[in-house]
Motif scaffolding. Structure first.
Motif, mmCIF file in Angstrom:
data_model
loop_
_atom_site.group_PDB
_atom_site.id
_atom_site.type_symbol
_atom_site.label_atom_id
_atom_site.label_comp_id
_atom_site.label_asym_id
_atom_site.label_seq_id
_atom_site.Cartn_x
_atom_site.Cartn_y
_atom_site.Cartn_z
ATOM 1 N N ALA A 158 0.834 -1.211 0.000
ATOM 2 C CA ALA A 158 0.000 0.000 0.000
ATOM 3 C C ALA A 158 0.866 1.258 0.000
ATOM 4 N N ASN A 159 1.914 1.286 0.816
ATOM 5 C CA ASN A 159 2.808 2.452 0.847
ATOM 6 C C ASN A 159 3.580 2.584 -0.461
ATOM 7 N N LEU A 160 3.973 1.476 -1.040
ATOM 8 C CA LEU A 160 4.656 1.525 -2.335
ATOM 9 C C LEU A 160 3.705 2.047 -3.408
ATOM 10 N N ALA A 161 2.441 1.664 -3.347
ATOM 11 C CA ALA A 161 1.454 2.141 -4.315
ATOM 12 C C ALA A 161 1.267 3.652 -4.207
ATOM 13 N N VAL A 162 1.287 4.190 -2.987
ATOM 14 C CA VAL A 162 1.179 5.642 -2.799
ATOM 15 C C VAL A 162 2.340 6.341 -3.492
ATOM 16 N N LEU A 163 3.531 5.807 -3.336
ATOM 17 C CA LEU A 163 4.706 6.382 -3.990
ATOM 18 C C LEU A 163 4.619 6.205 -5.505
ATOM 19 N N LYS A 164 4.285 5.005 -5.937
ATOM 20 C CA LYS A 164 4.225 4.674 -7.368
ATOM 21 C C LYS A 164 3.213 5.525 -8.111
ATOM 22 N N ASN A 165 2.109 5.845 -7.463
ATOM 23 C CA ASN A 165 1.042 6.611 -8.102
ATOM 24 C C ASN A 165 1.215 8.115 -7.960
ATOM 25 N N GLY A 166 2.344 8.549 -7.405
ATOM 26 C CA GLY A 166 2.635 9.976 -7.310
ATOM 27 C C GLY A 166 1.871 10.706 -6.226
ATOM 28 N N ARG A 167 1.342 9.993 -5.244
ATOM 29 C CA ARG A 167 0.575 10.622 -4.175
ATOM 30 C C ARG A 167 1.403 10.880 -2.923
ATOM 31 N N ALA A 168 2.656 10.448 -2.910
ATOM 32 C CA ALA A 168 3.512 10.646 -1.735
ATOM 33 C C ALA A 168 3.941 12.103 -1.648
ATOM 34 N N LYS A 169 4.026 12.614 -0.433
ATOM 35 C CA LYS A 169 4.479 13.988 -0.200
ATOM 36 C C LYS A 169 5.996 14.038 -0.022
ATOM 37 N N ALA A 170 6.597 12.904 0.336
ATOM 38 C CA ALA A 170 8.040 12.859 0.588
ATOM 39 C C ALA A 170 8.524 11.419 0.420
ATOM 40 N N VAL A 171 9.834 11.289 0.230
ATOM 41 C CA VAL A 171 10.466 9.974 0.134
ATOM 42 C C VAL A 171 11.731 10.016 0.978
ATOM 43 N N ARG A 172 11.882 9.069 1.863
ATOM 44 C CA ARG A 172 13.113 8.985 2.660
ATOM 45 C C ARG A 172 14.252 8.528 1.762
ATOM 46 N N PHE A 173 15.438 9.061 2.027
ATOM 47 C CA PHE A 173 16.605 8.641 1.253
ATOM 48 C C PHE A 173 16.871 7.150 1.441
ATOM 49 N N THR A 174 16.575 6.600 2.609
ATOM 50 C CA THR A 174 16.778 5.160 2.814
ATOM 51 C C THR A 174 15.852 4.346 1.916
ATOM 52 N N THR A 175 14.620 4.831 1.740
ATOM 53 C CA THR A 175 13.673 4.151 0.850
ATOM 54 C C THR A 175 14.128 4.286 -0.595
ATOM 55 N N LEU A 176 14.568 5.482 -0.970
ATOM 56 C CA LEU A 176 15.062 5.704 -2.328
ATOM 57 C C LEU A 176 16.276 4.821 -2.611
ATOM 58 N N ALA A 177 17.174 4.721 -1.648
ATOM 59 C CA ALA A 177 18.355 3.862 -1.812
ATOM 60 C C ALA A 177 17.953 2.393 -1.949
ATOM 61 N N ALA A 178 16.978 1.967 -1.159
ATOM 62 C CA ALA A 178 16.509 0.575 -1.238
ATOM 63 C C ALA A 178 15.849 0.313 -2.591
ATOM 64 N N LEU A 179 15.083 1.280 -3.092
ATOM 65 C CA LEU A 179 14.477 1.141 -4.421
ATOM 66 C C LEU A 179 15.556 1.016 -5.494
ATOM 67 N N CYS A 180 16.570 1.861 -5.404
ATOM 68 C CA CYS A 180 17.656 1.817 -6.389
ATOM 69 C C CYS A 180 18.384 0.479 -6.353
ATOM 70 N N GLU A 181 18.608 -0.036 -5.154
ATOM 71 C CA GLU A 181 19.297 -1.323 -5.037
ATOM 72 C C GLU A 181 18.441 -2.451 -5.613
ATOM 73 N N ALA A 182 17.161 -2.477 -5.250
ATOM 74 C CA ALA A 182 16.275 -3.554 -5.702
ATOM 75 C C ALA A 182 16.027 -3.496 -7.206
ATOM 76 N N LEU A 183 15.940 -2.284 -7.748
ATOM 77 C CA LEU A 183 15.652 -2.123 -9.174
ATOM 78 C C LEU A 183 16.919 -1.965 -10.013
ATOM 79 N N GLU A 184 18.081 -1.949 -9.346
ATOM 80 C CA GLU A 184 19.377 -1.783 -10.017
ATOM 81 C C GLU A 184 19.344 -0.568 -10.938
ATOM 82 N N CYS A 185 19.083 0.594 -10.343
ATOM 83 C CA CYS A 185 18.965 1.825 -11.109
ATOM 84 C C CYS A 185 19.511 3.007 -10.309
#
Length: 72
Positions: free
Chosen positions: A30-57
């Motif tokens: 559910a929290n990932l969907a909020v981010l994915k759909n552009g409804r998030a107000k902020a993103v933690r750098f730790t979450t962004l780093a984890a996304l980059c690692e998991a998606l290799e980007c």
């Protein structure tokens, strides 16, 4: 909002589900969907780093800025 989140594009390229990505980075689907759909107000750098690692980007592959002129 002029910040566009391209997680869905990366998920499709990697043939990965939202649930699988959520499990890999340690947040709820559910929290990932909020981010994915552009409804998030902020993103933690730790979450962004984890996304980059998991998606290799890079962060710029996930987030981009789009100019929306007020005169349009």
């Amino acid at each position: 909002m002029p910040i566009i989140v391209d997680i869905d594009v990366l998920l499709a390229k990697r043939k990965m589900s939202v649930g699988e990505l959520a499990d890999r980075i340690g947040i709820t689907p559910a929290n990932l969907a909020v981010l994915k759909n552009g409804r998030a107000k902020a993103v933690r750098f730790t979450t962004l780093a984890a996304l980059c690692e998991a998606l290799e980007c890079q962060p710029g592959d996930i987030l981009r800025w789009e100019n929306h002129d007020a005169d349009d």
